[in-house]
Write a protein that holds these residues in place. Structure first.
Motif, PDB file in Angstrom:
ATOM      1  N   ALA A   3      19.082 -11.115  19.202  1.00 28.14           N
ATOM      2  CA  ALA A   3      18.788 -11.663  20.531  1.00 28.14           C
ATOM      3  C   ALA A   3      17.285 -11.685  20.774  1.00 28.14           C
ATOM      4  CB  ALA A   3      19.464 -10.805  21.589  1.00 28.14           C
ATOM      5  N   THR A   4      16.881 -12.595  21.650  1.00 30.16           N
ATOM      6  CA  THR A   4      15.452 -12.695  21.970  1.00 30.16           C
ATOM      7  C   THR A   4      15.232 -12.232  23.402  1.00 30.16           C
ATOM      8  OG1 THR A   4      15.131 -14.533  20.461  1.00 30.16           O
ATOM      9  CG2 THR A   4      13.516 -14.287  22.216  1.00 30.16           C
ATOM     10  N   LEU A   5      14.385 -11.247  23.513  1.00 30.70           N
ATOM     11  CA  LEU A   5      13.989 -10.805  24.846  1.00 30.70           C
ATOM     12  C   LEU A   5      12.755 -11.601  25.229  1.00 30.70           C
ATOM     13  CD1 LEU A   5      14.271  -6.924  24.525  1.00 30.70           C
ATOM     14  CD2 LEU A   5      15.919  -8.506  25.524  1.00 30.70           C
ATOM     15  N   PHE A   7       9.985 -12.475  28.358  1.00 27.35           N
ATOM     16  CA  PHE A   7       9.457 -12.249  29.697  1.00 27.35           C
ATOM     17  C   PHE A   7       8.017 -12.770  29.797  1.00 27.35           C
ATOM     18  CE2 PHE A   7       8.737  -8.403  27.300  1.00 27.35           C
ATOM     19  CZ  PHE A   7       7.436  -8.015  27.615  1.00 27.35           C
ATOM     20  N   SER A   8       7.577 -12.835  31.044  1.00 24.44           N
ATOM     21  CA  SER A   8       6.270 -13.470  31.294  1.00 24.44           C
ATOM     22  C   SER A   8       5.323 -12.494  31.981  1.00 24.44           C
ATOM     23  CB  SER A   8       6.425 -14.696  32.199  1.00 24.44           C
ATOM     24  OG  SER A   8       7.305 -15.608  31.599  1.00 24.44           O
ATOM     25  N   ILE A   9       4.073 -12.678  31.698  1.00 22.54           N
ATOM     26  CA  ILE A   9       3.028 -11.911  32.380  1.00 22.54           C
ATOM     27  C   ILE A   9       2.069 -12.929  32.965  1.00 22.54           C
ATOM     28  CG2 ILE A   9       1.116 -10.297  32.075  1.00 22.54           C
ATOM     29  CD1 ILE A   9       2.601  -9.315  29.513  1.00 22.54           C
ATOM     30  N   PHE A  11      -1.539 -12.877  34.666  1.00 26.18           N
ATOM     31  CA  PHE A  11      -2.655 -11.977  34.906  1.00 26.18           C
ATOM     32  C   PHE A  11      -3.924 -12.815  35.059  1.00 26.18           C
ATOM     33  CE2 PHE A  11      -5.767  -8.669  33.846  1.00 26.18           C
ATOM     34  CZ  PHE A  11      -5.276  -7.617  34.614  1.00 26.18           C
TER      35      PHE A  11
ATOM     36  N   VAL B 486      -0.273 -18.470  26.841  1.00 30.79           N
ATOM     37  CA  VAL B 486      -0.329 -17.993  25.459  1.00 30.79           C
ATOM     38  C   VAL B 486       0.989 -17.301  25.173  1.00 30.79           C
ATOM     39  CG1 VAL B 486      -1.642 -16.632  23.820  1.00 30.79           C
ATOM     40  CG2 VAL B 486      -2.795 -17.605  25.805  1.00 30.79           C
ATOM     41  N   TYR B 488       3.328 -15.032  22.749  1.00 30.15           N
ATOM     42  CA  TYR B 488       3.359 -14.068  21.652  1.00 30.15           C
ATOM     43  C   TYR B 488       4.805 -13.892  21.240  1.00 30.15           C
ATOM     44  CZ  TYR B 488      -1.333 -12.989  23.260  1.00 30.15           C
ATOM     45  OH  TYR B 488      -2.637 -13.069  23.622  1.00 30.15           O
ATOM     46  N   TYR B 489       5.106 -14.132  20.001  1.00 31.63           N
ATOM     47  CA  TYR B 489       6.480 -14.064  19.527  1.00 31.63           C
ATOM     48  C   TYR B 489       6.568 -13.027  18.408  1.00 31.63           C
ATOM     49  CZ  TYR B 489      11.039 -15.519  17.739  1.00 31.63           C
ATOM     50  OH  TYR B 489      12.345 -15.543  17.327  1.00 31.63           O
ATOM     51  N   ASN B 503      14.291 -10.069  18.955  1.00 31.50           N
ATOM     52  CA  ASN B 503      13.026 -10.811  18.988  1.00 31.50           C
ATOM     53  C   ASN B 503      12.389 -10.609  20.353  1.00 31.50           C
ATOM     54  OD1 ASN B 503      13.882 -11.866  16.527  1.00 31.50           O
ATOM     55  ND2 ASN B 503      14.879 -13.597  17.537  1.00 31.50           N
ATOM     56  N   LEU B 504      11.097 -10.698  20.353  1.00 28.22           N
ATOM     57  CA  LEU B 504      10.392 -10.500  21.617  1.00 28.22           C
ATOM     58  C   LEU B 504       9.493 -11.705  21.843  1.00 28.22           C
ATOM     59  CD1 LEU B 504      10.029  -8.346  23.827  1.00 28.22           C
ATOM     60  CD2 LEU B 504       8.154  -7.407  22.488  1.00 28.22           C
ATOM     61  N   LEU B 505       9.614 -12.315  22.988  1.00 25.68           N
ATOM     62  CA  LEU B 505       8.771 -13.469  23.313  1.00 25.68           C
ATOM     63  C   LEU B 505       8.067 -13.180  24.628  1.00 25.68           C
ATOM     64  CD1 LEU B 505       7.794 -16.359  22.871  1.00 25.68           C
ATOM     65  CD2 LEU B 505       9.889 -17.181  23.942  1.00 25.68           C
ATOM     66  N   ILE B 506       6.775 -13.127  24.563  1.00 31.31           N
ATOM     67  CA  ILE B 506       5.996 -12.842  25.787  1.00 31.31           C
ATOM     68  C   ILE B 506       5.173 -14.075  26.123  1.00 31.31           C
ATOM     69  CG2 ILE B 506       4.234 -11.370  26.820  1.00 31.31           C
ATOM     70  CD1 ILE B 506       5.069  -9.247  24.682  1.00 31.31           C
ATOM     71  N   HIS B 507       5.368 -14.568  27.346  1.00 34.12           N
ATOM     72  CA  HIS B 507       4.514 -15.666  27.829  1.00 34.12           C
ATOM     73  C   HIS B 507       3.407 -15.047  28.651  1.00 34.12           C
ATOM     74  CE1 HIS B 507       7.752 -18.313  26.607  1.00 34.12           C
ATOM     75  NE2 HIS B 507       8.612 -17.650  27.383  1.00 34.12           N
ATOM     76  N   TYR B 508       2.231 -15.291  28.230  1.00 36.64           N
ATOM     77  CA  TYR B 508       1.096 -14.754  28.978  1.00 36.64           C
ATOM     78  C   TYR B 508       0.371 -15.918  29.627  1.00 36.64           C
ATOM     79  CZ  TYR B 508      -3.130 -12.033  29.962  1.00 36.64           C
ATOM     80  OH  TYR B 508      -4.163 -11.403  30.590  1.00 36.64           O
ATOM     81  N   TYR B 509       0.230 -15.826  30.951  1.00 31.49           N
ATOM     82  CA  TYR B 509      -0.442 -16.897  31.690  1.00 31.49           C
ATOM     83  C   TYR B 509      -1.705 -16.357  32.321  1.00 31.49           C
ATOM     84  CZ  TYR B 509       4.252 -18.960  31.573  1.00 31.49           C
ATOM     85  OH  TYR B 509       5.457 -19.431  31.183  1.00 31.49           O
ATOM     86  N   TYR B 510      -2.729 -17.161  32.250  1.00 31.64           N
ATOM     87  CA  TYR B 510      -3.919 -16.790  33.041  1.00 31.64           C
ATOM     88  C   TYR B 510      -4.626 -18.059  33.479  1.00 31.64           C
ATOM     89  CZ  TYR B 510      -6.820 -17.694  28.904  1.00 31.64           C
ATOM     90  OH  TYR B 510      -7.433 -18.262  27.844  1.00 31.64           O
ATOM     91  N   PRO B 511      -5.129 -18.036  34.694  1.00 33.74           N
ATOM     92  CA  PRO B 511      -5.820 -19.238  35.175  1.00 33.74           C
ATOM     93  C   PRO B 511      -7.207 -19.356  34.559  1.00 33.74           C
ATOM     94  CG  PRO B 511      -5.911 -17.513  36.833  1.00 33.74           C
ATOM     95  CD  PRO B 511      -5.126 -16.950  35.680  1.00 33.74           C
TER      96      PRO B 511
END
Lengths: 47, 544
Positions: A3-5, A7-9, A11, B486, B488-489, B503-511
């Motif tokens: 499974a794929t976790l 989430f968003s950040i 900042f 950006v 990160y997977y 799996n880990l998917l992180i969406h990183y947003y910055y203005p």
């Protein structure tokens, strides 16, 4: 397929700044843990 | 057709090679010629006159007129000689020995009109001869004149003969081929008693200066003023070698309104007036004069001046060490001391203590001892070569790949074969057809991941995308908000042995752009965030 976790950040700074802050937090956490452990050992109370 | 083309190519190739050869030869020849041409002038260049190049100063030149100037020919300096208002005696070089075929060359130029006498001083006869009347060109031009007189001491002497207020000559890079520079006369060898006639003295102004039948001790004396004309008498350059040679005396006879003695320092082109008096000596009067200390060990000259109006004779101009002649003596060999006695005296004893003692021979360092053979890496115990069928315990060392049978851990003896891998893998089996069995004790093989194993994959570079709200650079749209995204997977992270993998998917947003109605508020936002973080950190630190 595992499974794929996901989430968003959001900042208000580029990722490099975020890395820096996370590193700072980790250092702080280590500091707190060590301090807490010392207080347990000496019985001084508090953390 | 192909053959023909090949032939043409071959011909062209040869032509190119030949051309290259020719070019190389021509280049080498040109280089050699250039080197030879560079050497020839260097060889031809005489050492005389002293400081002929006038480099840095006009030392070694007597400057009645003119001054040193840096604007010479090539890398040389020059004597700048403005004709108008200059001393009528010009300038002269230090003496040189001319030889057969000697040639004076120099470079000269002149502004305006006029001319110069190029003279040659003959110090041996105390005379000068006119080589030519020189009218230098407007730019530096080389002039060349032959010098006659083998082995004679000569000097170059240049005197202006005419011009106007703007006439200025420049003279540079004097060379006398096939010449040499004589050692300067010692003060005692100036012919100060005029026993050598006019040798070593030159009348540089006025046309008298005869030798008289009078003399202080013995004739002749030298005339300094005839009563109808006045004159200058210049000496050959001399060099003092001790301070007592700075003290001189001169004898005068007659009357003159002025008699002056000037010493010229050739090392720094300065004059020193050492005597000036109205002479009135019925017979002979002695005067003592002293050269300044600056004349010690440097070349100097006497320039004597006798005024018009009466007869004046001079004689015995000598340093305190005396008048010795007119040419430096040739050093003679001192005869070696001859033995005295003749009675067959004892040989001189040798003081052996003066001889150095034998330096001890160096001792040999000890020979290096045998380095111990490396000990076997097999352990424990000493490896035992196996012959035939033996029963051993411990470690087995197998020297070659001959199959052996080994009894291991009290089990049935088995045949062992060694292959050529490193580390050695021992396989157990029977007979010549061994059935290789992976043996866990071989210990030499890397454990490979099981087939189908899931390995964590970490991203090496994050993927980037952007989100735009509003419109950048548009005045119609008041909002410009741009988010950089950006991703990160991280694939297959977790704890595999526990069956926990994900799996880990992180969406990183910055203005990276944020403006409202044209006002950029992003720096403010960043500033606020920074202050917030700072406050949080400080508060946390304070709380603890």
């Amino acid at each position: 397929m595992p499974a794929t976790l996901e989430f968003s950040i959001i900042f208000p700074a580029p990722p490099e700044v975020f890395y820096f802050l996370i590193s700072l937090m980790i250092v702080l956490i280590i500091y707190w843990v060590v301090k807490w452990a010392v207080s347990i050992y000496t019985g001084a109370g508090g953390g | 057709m192909v053959k023909r083309l090949t032939r043409i190519d071959e011909r062209r190739r040869r032509a190119v090679l030949q051309m290259r050869d020719r070019t190389a030869v021509v280049t080498l020849f040109a280089l050699a010629l250039a080197a030879a041409l560079a050497i020839i002038p260097a060889l031809a260049q005489g050492t005389a006159p002293a400081n002929g190049c006038l480099q840095g100063s006009a030392s070694d030149w007597l400057l009645y007129a003119g001054e040193w100037n840096s604007g010479g020919y090539g890398s040389c300096g020059a004597i700048r000689y403005p004709v108008w208002g200059s001393d009528a005696r010009g300038f002269m070089s230090r003496p040189f020995y001319a030889n057969s075929g000697s040639t004076i060359t120099f470079w000269a130029k002149m502004s305006s009109w006029g001319g110069f006498d190029l003279k040659l001083i003959d110090w041996d006869n105390g005379t000068s001869t006119l080589l030519t009347w020189l009218q230098p060109a407007a730019s530096y031009t080389q002039y060349s004149y032959s010098v006659a007189g083998t082995g004679q001491k000569k000097s170059i002497w240049i005197v202006a003969t005419g011009g106007d207020t703007t006439t200025t000559g420049y003279f540079s890079d004097f060379q006398v081929s096939n010449s040499s520079v004589p050692g300067a006369n010692l003060p005692g060898y100036l012919n100060g008693d005029f026993g050598g006639a006019k040798k070593n003295w030159l009348a540089t102004y006025g046309n008298v200066g005869e030798l008289g039948t009078v003399g202080h001790t013995t004739p002749p004396a030298r005339e300094m003023s005839s009563g109808t004309s006045w004159m200058n008498l210049g000496s050959l350059p001399f060099v003092t070698t001790s301070s007592d040679q700075l003290a001189w005396s001169i004898w005068l006879s007659g009357t003159a309104s002025t008699f002056g003695m000037y010493a010229y320092n050739l090392s720094n082109n300065t004059w020193s007036a050492v005597l000036s008096e109205a002479v009135s000596c019925a017979s002979w009067c002695q005067r003592s004069v002293t050269l300044p200390n600056g004349f010690l060990s440097v070349p100097g000259m006497w320039v004597l001046h006798g005024s018009q109006g009466a007869n004046l004779w001079i004689d015995d101009l000598c340093p305190s060490t005396g008048c010795l002649g007119y040419e430096n003596p040739t050093p003679t060999l001192t005869p070696s001391a001859t033995a005295t006695g003749g009675g067959g005296g004892a040989y001189p004893t040798i003081d052996w203590s003066q001889f150095p003692t034998q330096v001890p021979y160096p001792t040999f360092p000890p020979f290096p001892t045998q380095v111990p053979f490396p000990t076997s890496i097999y352990e424990p115990g000493t490896p035992v070569p196996i012959t035939g069928s033996v029963s051993i315990s411990g470690t087995v060392k197998i020297d070659d790949r001959t199959p052996v049978r080994v009894k291991v851990d009290d089990s049935t003896p088995v045949a062992v074969k060694v292959d050529d891998r490193t580390p050695v893998r021992v396989m157990f089996g029977n007979g010549p057809n061994y059935t290789p069995v992976p043996w866990q004790n071989s210990g030499g093989e890397q454990r490979a991941p099981a087939a189908g194993a899931v390995l964590p994959t970490l991203i090496t570079s994050p993927s980037q995308s952007t989100i735009q709200y509003g419109q950048a650079g548009s005045s119609a749209n008041p909002l410009n908000f741009h988010l950089q995204q950006v991703d990160y997977y991280f694939a297959n992270v977790g704890v595999e042995p526990l069956g926990l993998s994900f799996n880990l998917l992180i969406h990183y947003y910055y203005p990276d752009a944020f403006s409202l109605a044209g006002i950029d508020i992003l720096p403010g936002l960043y500033g606020l965030a920074a202050v917030y973080v700072l406050v949080v950190v400080i508060r946390q630190l304070q709380a603890r």
